[in-house]
Design an enzyme around this catalytic site. Structure first.
Site, PDB file in Angstrom:
ATOM      1  N   LEU A 292      40.702  37.273  35.155  1.00 27.38           N
ATOM      2  CA  LEU A 292      40.923  38.164  36.244  1.00 27.38           C
ATOM      3  C   LEU A 292      40.023  38.483  37.122  1.00 27.38           C
ATOM      4  CD1 LEU A 292      43.900  38.794  37.100  1.00 27.38           C
ATOM      5  CD2 LEU A 292      43.717  41.052  35.893  1.00 27.38           C
ATOM      6  N   HIS A 293      39.434  37.724  37.642  1.00 27.51           N
ATOM      7  CA  HIS A 293      38.143  37.887  38.398  1.00 27.51           C
ATOM      8  C   HIS A 293      38.513  37.157  39.855  1.00 27.51           C
ATOM      9  CE1 HIS A 293      36.061  36.969  34.774  1.00 27.51           C
ATOM     10  NE2 HIS A 293      36.434  38.202  34.470  1.00 27.51           N
ATOM     11  N   ALA A 294      37.605  37.520  40.705  1.00 28.42           N
ATOM     12  CA  ALA A 294      37.703  36.992  42.218  1.00 28.42           C
ATOM     13  C   ALA A 294      39.334  36.797  42.665  1.00 28.42           C
ATOM     14  CB  ALA A 294      36.886  35.603  42.046  1.00 28.42           C
TER      15      ALA A 294
END
Lengths: 560, 87
Positions: free
Chosen positions: B13-15
């Site tokens: 759950l990045h960027a």
């Protein structure tokens, strides 16, 4: 009319109005606010909203991957956790500028401490922080400006991220006040074919709206040019466009002598573009990308898959792979994590690999395995070779592990001086001009203050290259060039005159170098090289080479 | 109303996935928190708080939705988190 000297990158010419890049803002002073906290919060919220809105609009206009990055930045600007943090700081009586700065900095620290993917977001946060603080201070936003029309960007220097995301429809040319020809800005500009003159100290006097010609071929920025000069520049721009669309042919001199033009690649994914631009093979494949994100070395199968992908793109062609070159500016924890006072002179390249031979063995094994199932002509070379003994060590190990053709990079003056003995102990040499220049001139290539010494045109550097060329002829072994010097169209001719048998460069430079080589015969190349060698310094060498080159062309009857 | 879901995006759950998730939370109008494993819940409308959780592919997270059409919002967010947006 006024001429400003700098170092041109490539051969491009651009004409347009100057827009200056704002300098980075100083840290806001931590002093008590004379407004109350609510009033300061209103100011902060208003600026955050304006910046978020601006980033959102830029994102919509940019599209693609840039849109996601900019939209994420817009959300950071109005992030509820951040706003809470700012409010807390305002309650302590800080100014909006200082509270915004501190809040962003604390999130930044948290993200960069997490490293990797998250660490990269830290830079995005910095950018948002600067924009908000600038808006609060009623100053222009830092970063690449967007005046809404095409322009020539003038900056002190450019962050790699800024260079990489320049909108080439808007930015006609780039002028930096600091930075040398081997700075990252220059390398990226070359890669993206941006018309650039770097290290033009006199450009500090240029102001927004000034009309300029950026003349990379002549290392000049012409301020306030005459109508005749502008007309001549426009004609050269049109001529380059015609040359760029000319059919791609193998590299050769005017008489047909082949000089294979190869590509410098940093990943297998870039192969297709290099081939489209006419690369006849790969002269330098950097393998660092496989290792840089890892805190351990990747396994043999993982590496083999990448090498196969690369080799499969060049069936029947030469592909020169450089084994891991770590140290100095690109430290790897599993290879060498000792802090050194002079990392450029420390445990790097072959020295580091030898200390951690298991990594080198795995890499050579993976390369040999990839070679066995593909049809390219794989050649493997070691970086930072300083002695004949190191050369023997590397070729013996490479051959033992199944690599058929093993060579060395000549980057250290000692290896250039003993080139004939070095070549006697391996199959080929490739000259890395960036490091060879750094070590010959004792000038750190990452240091702007000594950038004037970082010039591969210097006759001392050329003399070492000539020594390697002579050794190549004596031993009958190939001598390639794989530094940025090969991407300079006139210097490329000099290098061939000094005995280089192939040239490797960023694929974007291939067209200019191909066109330049085709203008001169072998005798011209020797004469041009001799003139450069005999000069007193780098600028004189370039001037002398240019004079001989121009007279060589005018003396010759036009081609039928 | 709450539910636990496994993260489908390859890069966690990045960027981009974090941005899509936070956008959906804000658009829902409900109060939403997200917690990684047994960790403390954070405001899911805060992209910085979400990114700072360091949520990776395959991690389990618990969503709590408060207000609005809780069931519909939860369905939408769970589907978003289970999808691979980097594919």
């Amino acid at each position: 009319m006024k001429e400003i000297q700098g170092t041109g990158i490539g051969q491009g010419v651009a004409v347009g109005p100057v827009v200056r890049m704002a300098d980075r803002l100083p840290e806001p002073v931590d002093r008590p606010s004379h407004l109350d906290a609510e009033r300061e919060e209103e100011r902060a919220r208003a600026s955050l909203a304006v910046v978020a809105d601006d980033l959102q609009r830029r994102g919509a206009r940019a599209g693609g991957a840039a849109k996601d990055v900019l939209e994420a930045q817009a959300m950071m600007a109005e992030d509820p956790t951040l706003v809470e943090d700012i409010a807390k700081r305002l309650a302590q009586g800080k100014t909006a500028e200082r509270a915004v700065f501190e809040a962003f900095a604390s999130f930044r620290e948290m993200l960069s401490a997490m490293g990797g993917y998250l660490g990269e977001r830290a830079a995005d946060l910095d950018d948002v922080s600067q924009r908000v603080v600038a808006h609060l201070l009623k100053l222009p936003a830092p970063g690449v400006p967007d005046p809404g029309h095409p322009f020539v960007l003038v900056a002190r220097d450019l962050a790699p991220a800024d260079t990489a995301t320049l909108d080439l429809d808007r930015v006609l040319g780039l002028v930096t006040i600091d930075g040398g020809p081997t700075s990252h800005t220059a390398i990226l500009a070359r890669e993206k074919s941006i018309v650039a003159v770097v290290g033009a100290a006199g450009a500090a006097e240029l102001a927004d709206g000034d009309s300029v010609i950026v003349d990379a071929e002549r290392d000049l920025v012409v301020a306030d040019p005459t109508i005749v000069q502008v007309g001549e520049a426009r004609e050269r721009i049109a001529e380059r466009t015609r040359a760029a669309t000319a059919p791609v042919t193998p590299g050769r001199l005017a008489d047909g002598t082949p000089v294979p033009l190869l590509a410098n690649l940093g990943s297998a994914a870039a192969a297709a573009e290099a081939i489209a631009l006419g690369a006849e093979g790969v002269g330098l494949f950097r393998t660092e990308f496989l290792f840089l994100d890892a805190d351990r070395a990747p396994g043999i199968t993982e590496q083999q898959a990448q090498y196969e992908k690369l080799l499969a793109a060049f069936p029947g062609r030469k592909v020169v792979v450089r084994v891991l070159d770590a140290g100095a500016d690109k430290p790897l924890s599993f290879l060498n994590d000792a802090a050194e006072e002079n990392p450029a002179l420390g445990l790097r390249g072959i020295r580091a690999l030898r200390r951690t031979e298991a990594i080198l063995r795995e890499q050579l094994t993976a390369l040999a395995a990839a070679d066995a199932v593909t049809n390219a002509d794989l050649q493997v070379m070691a970086p930072m070779i300083a002695t004949v003994e190191e050369t023997r060590y590397f070729t013996a190990l490479a051959n033992e592990l199944g690599v058929k053709t093993a060579g060395v990079m000549i980057e250290v003056p000692s290896a250039a001086l003993l080139a004939e003995r070095v070549l006697g102990a391996c199959d080929f040499a490739s000259i890395g001009t960036n490091d060879l220049t750094q070590y010959t001139m004792a000038a750190d290539r990452l240091l702007g203050t000594v950038a004037n010494l970082q010039d591969p045109w210097h006759p001392a550097v050329l003399q070492l290259i000539a020594e390697v060329g002579r050794a190549g002829r004596a031993t009958g072994k190939p001598v390639g060039i794989c530094g940025e010097a090969a991407a300079d169209p006139l210097l490329a001719v000099v290098l061939v005159g000094l005995g280089a048998t192939s040239l490797s460069m960023s694929p974007s430079a291939l067209a200019d170098v191909r066109a330049s080589l085709a203008r001169y015969g072998p005798d011209d190349a020797h004469a041009i090289a001799r003139a450069a060698l005999a000069a007193e310094g780098a600028a004189e060498a370039k001037q002398a080479a240019r004079a001989v080159a121009e007279s060589a062309i005018t003396a010759r009857p036009p081609a039928p | 109303m709450e539910r636990t879901v496994r993260i489908g995006s390859t890069h966690g759950l990045h960027a981009r996935p974090a941005k899509l998730f936070t956008q959906a939370v804000v658009a829902s109008g409900s109060g939403v928190t997200i917690a990684k494993g047994d960790g403390a819940p954070v405001n899911a409308a805060s992209i910085l708080a979400v990114i700072a959780q360091g949520i990776d592919h395959g991690d389990e997270v618990t969503l709590v939705v408060d207000g609005g059409d809780e069931a519909a919002v939860l369905d939408e967010l769970v589907e978003l988190l289970g999808t691979d947006h980097d594919g």
